[in-house]
Design a protein around this motif. Structure first.
Motif, PDB file in Angstrom:
ATOM      1  N   ASP A  25       0.734  -1.167  -0.052  1.00 16.86           N
ATOM      2  CA  ASP A  25       0.000  -0.070   0.048  1.00 16.86           C
ATOM      3  C   ASP A  25       0.893   1.330  -0.052  1.00 16.86           C
ATOM      4  O   ASP A  25       1.746   1.688   1.101  1.00 16.86           O
ATOM      5  N   LYS A 173      -6.523   7.965   1.856  1.00 19.02           N
ATOM      6  CA  LYS A 173      -6.975   7.735   0.611  1.00 19.02           C
ATOM      7  C   LYS A 173      -7.624   8.598  -0.136  1.00 19.02           C
ATOM      8  O   LYS A 173      -8.380   8.521  -1.249  1.00 19.02           O
ATOM      9  N   TRP A 191      -4.432  -5.620   3.293  1.00 22.74           N
ATOM     10  CA  TRP A 191      -3.388  -5.612   4.233  1.00 22.74           C
ATOM     11  C   TRP A 191      -3.201  -6.756   5.129  1.00 22.74           C
ATOM     12  O   TRP A 191      -2.349  -7.098   5.913  1.00 22.74           O
TER      13      TRP A 191
END
Length: 224
Positions: A25, A173, A191
């Motif tokens: 990420d 985000k 995740w």
């Protein structure tokens, strides 16, 4: 599928998890690059920690910490029996609400009456822990998530109802609205199996959100 805890989280797998999440990420990677590694939130398993997390329900961490510290100053050691020895006036004086008094007494009585055994529970699978703890008044998923994460050091628990997590995810985000618990769960799928460590990265970001360092975090395009 739930990840079963087969070993305690330690420094080596914590650091491995951070590397994995940074590769998985880019937003989490940017937090780590800007703020460094998050602290490892660790608390001793048992009654005092579970009571402290109950105090943290729907209030600021600072406010809950102050009440908990006054409680520890009032009674030592902090055991279920000693907690029940305090009357309502004493507890209200140090900052307990009537609701939190009720919850604290319910937990204390459940332990004394052997409805639950926290030492035994610590070695059980997550589903057993949840089922047992939810029988106690005032203990729901948020409290259990935080106990699993901080006290029992489960790797993949994810507090989808945590406000700080929702705010952090919305910011990193670049989402137009705060994500719902269901939306958070979907985002957090990327995740696995380290969602607990991802949570600690998000807490790290949230607690440092007023830091001037974060002004240099460039917003990424919003999710569609």
């Amino acid at each position: 599928m739930q990840l079963v805890k087969i070993a305690s989280l330690n420094s080596n797998n914590f650091n491995s998890a951070l590397k994995y999440l940074a590769q998985s990420d880019l937003d989490l990677a940017q937090i780590l690059e800007t703020l460094g590694n998050p602290p490892r939130w660790q608390r001793e398993p048992g009654f005092p920690t579970l009571l402290q997390i109950i105090l943290e329900q729907q209030v600021s961490l600072a406010a809950a910490k102050a009440v908990y510290q006054r409680l520890c100053n009032l009674v030592q050691p902090l055991t279920p029996e000693n907690f029940l020895s305090l009357d309502e006036i004493q507890l209200k004086t140090i900052g307990f609400s009537r609701q939190k008094i009720s919850y604290g007494r319910a937990l204390s009585e459940a332990i004394i009456n052997q409805q639950i055994n926290l030492d035994w529970l610590a070695d059980q699978e997550e589903t057993i822990i949840r089922t047992q703890l939810k029988q106690i008044k005032g203990i729901g998923d948020w409290t259990i998530d935080n106990y699993l994460l901080m006290a029992l050091q489960h790797w993949d628990v994810f507090p989808k109802g945590d406000l700080a997590v929702a705010i952090a995810v919305q910011k990193i985000k670049n989402l137009p609205t705060r994500p719902t618990p269901i939306q958070l769960e979907l985002i957090a799928e990327a995740w696995r199996p380290w969602r607990a460590i991802a949570t600690q990265i998000l807490w790290h970001y949230y607690l440092n959100s007023k830091s001037t360092k974060l002004l240099h975090l460039s917003p990424r395009p919003s999710l569609q």
